[in-house]
Design a protein around this motif. Structure first.
Motif, mmCIF file in Angstrom:
data_model
loop_
_atom_site.group_PDB
_atom_site.id
_atom_site.type_symbol
_atom_site.label_atom_id
_atom_site.label_comp_id
_atom_site.label_asym_id
_atom_site.label_seq_id
_atom_site.Cartn_x
_atom_site.Cartn_y
_atom_site.Cartn_z
ATOM 1 N N GLN A 1 -2.607 -31.502 4.304
ATOM 2 C CA GLN A 1 -3.416 -32.700 4.101
ATOM 3 C C GLN A 1 -3.921 -33.268 5.422
ATOM 4 O OE1 GLN A 1 -4.448 -33.495 1.098
ATOM 5 N NE2 GLN A 1 -3.220 -31.746 0.419
ATOM 6 N N ASP B 1 -8.412 -41.688 4.062
ATOM 7 C CA ASP B 1 -8.928 -41.377 2.731
ATOM 8 C C ASP B 1 -8.179 -40.191 2.112
ATOM 9 O OD1 ASP B 1 -11.321 -41.779 0.741
ATOM 10 O OD2 ASP B 1 -11.240 -39.632 1.102
ATOM 11 N N THR B 2 -7.974 -39.150 2.899
ATOM 12 C CA THR B 2 -7.262 -37.968 2.391
ATOM 13 C C THR B 2 -5.807 -38.289 2.084
ATOM 14 O OG1 THR B 2 -8.709 -36.519 3.678
ATOM 15 C CG2 THR B 2 -6.641 -35.578 2.896
ATOM 16 N N ARG C 1 -5.465 -40.292 -1.216
ATOM 17 C CA ARG C 1 -5.657 -39.511 -2.441
ATOM 18 C C ARG C 1 -4.551 -38.484 -2.653
ATOM 19 N NH1 ARG C 1 -10.637 -40.950 -4.116
ATOM 20 N NH2 ARG C 1 -12.041 -41.791 -2.538
ATOM 21 N N ALA C 2 -3.904 -38.054 -1.579
ATOM 22 C CA ALA C 2 -2.872 -37.029 -1.710
ATOM 23 C C ALA C 2 -1.473 -37.604 -1.912
ATOM 24 C CB ALA C 2 -2.879 -36.133 -0.463
ATOM 25 N N PRO D 1 -0.589 -41.157 -5.341
ATOM 26 C CA PRO D 1 -0.198 -40.884 -6.736
ATOM 27 C C PRO D 1 1.263 -40.491 -6.912
ATOM 28 C CG PRO D 1 -2.351 -39.959 -6.291
ATOM 29 C CD PRO D 1 -1.827 -40.431 -4.981
ATOM 30 N N SER E 1 -5.687 -44.447 -7.738
ATOM 31 C CA SER E 1 -7.110 -44.176 -7.557
ATOM 32 C C SER E 1 -7.827 -45.357 -6.919
ATOM 33 C CB SER E 1 -7.740 -43.839 -8.917
ATOM 34 O OG SER E 1 -9.128 -43.657 -8.788
ATOM 35 N N ALA F 1 -6.678 -45.774 -3.193
ATOM 36 C CA ALA F 1 -7.248 -44.727 -2.347
ATOM 37 C C ALA F 1 -8.722 -45.003 -2.054
ATOM 38 C CB ALA F 1 -7.083 -43.362 -3.016
ATOM 39 N N SER F 2 -9.434 -45.558 -3.035
ATOM 40 C CA SER F 2 -10.860 -45.823 -2.857
ATOM 41 C C SER F 2 -11.118 -46.961 -1.876
ATOM 42 C CB SER F 2 -11.508 -46.146 -4.208
ATOM 43 O OG SER F 2 -11.401 -45.059 -5.094
#
Length: 306
Positions: free
Chosen positions: A9, A254-255, A258-259, A262, A279, A282-283
């Motif tokens: 990641q 950002d990566t 999202r990784a 969750p 979600s 992360a945004s």
């Protein structure tokens, strides 16, 4: 969540950050030198992606596709600069925003008319389709590794151009104090034309490289323009060094969001709520970073203007 996953990641974040830098570098210099806000910069990214995908599909040559995409996008940018942008240099930001939004709509409709409304997936070159073993234990996609290497080479080339050439000195002078540069005899309009075309080439290169790992579709430039603007604000308007550092920070955050968010939230919350919350967080992670930086340094990390 092991060390291999963390390192994978990290590489993904660096690769995404470098592609953001290619998009943001020309844009930040255009804004820094001429105080011109070009929202249509993302459309050049989209055009580069479409051209590279179609040329690669027709010729089966990935390198030829990149060369054609960058060259054709530069020619298009020259026409846009001569016919439209030069009329906006002395106008206010609202006029620039309205005019470049019009360019976005024209570009989207032109792409739809030429290549159709459906998204396409750019082919991955056969010689970059398999994984490579890093450190003997991490199988990593060779194409993503190539993105990192290509991005670093462009960063090195841009650093040498901006910091170790006379042209780069003129560009930095225009970004630092445009009025003073004009009084010293610098033709800032010519500098802007060069920077605008250079930025278009970098945007097309980013689009061509990102095509095989993302869907090539109408409006894709609008989606990536927002992170690019965030990078410019964080790094400092007109600063290439700031754009580079900010792009890496945004790419990594950002990566990572999202990784890693969750699985972490799944440990504490019901699955449905955890997925929705992860979600959303992360945004907005890059906007939280931008707000934090601006609270501490309102001019950005490395502002070009003293």
């Amino acid at each position: 969540m092991d060390v291999i996953f963390l390192f994978e990641q990290l590489l993904n974040g660096i690769g995404y950050g470098l592609m953001l830098f290619l998009l943001a570098a020309g844009l930040t210099l255009v804004f820094g030198i001429m105080d011109t806000l070009n929202l249509a910069h993302g459309s050049l990214y989209m055009v580069g992606a479409y051209l590279a995908a179609r040329v690669h599909e027709a010729s089966s040559s990935f390198l030829l596709a990149i060369v054609v995409a960058v060259a054709a996008t530069k020619i298009l940018a020259l026409l846009v600069e001569l016919l439209v942008m030069r009329r906006l240099y002395r106008r206010d930001h609202l006029s620039q925003v309205l005019a470049t939004i019009g360019l976005i709509m024209m570009a989207d409709d032109a792409v739809r008319a030429i290549w159709g409304p459906s998204p396409i997936m750019a082919p991955t070159p056969a010689w970059l389709s398999g994984p490579v073993m890093l450190f003997g234990a991490l199988p990593y996609p060779s194409y993503r590794l190539m993105l990192i290497v290509a991005g670093l080479l462009v960063v090195l080339g841009l650093y040498l151009l901006v910091n170790h050439t006379r042209l780069g000195m003129i560009v930095r002078a225009g970004a630092s104090n445009r009025r003073m540069a004009e009084l010293m005899g610098v033709r800032v309009d010519r500098v802007f034309s060069f920077v605008f075309i250079l930025g278009a080439g970098l945007a097309a290169l980013a689009g061509a490289l990102m095509g095989p790992i993302s869907s090539v579709q109408i409006g894709m430039g609008d989606a990536i323009l927002i992170p690019a603007l965030v990078v410019i604000v964080i790094g400092g308007i007109g600063s290439v060094r700031g754009a580079f550092v900010a792009a890496l920070l945004v790419g990594l955050i950002d990566t990572a969001g999202r990784a890693f968010l969750p699985p972490l939230l799944h440990l504490m919350l019901p699955p449905d709520l955890a997925a929705d919350l992860a979600s959303g967080l992360a945004s907005i992670a890059m906007y939280i970073l931008m707000a934090t930086v601006l609270a501490l340094k309102p001019s950005g990390l490395f502002p070009a203007r003293g």
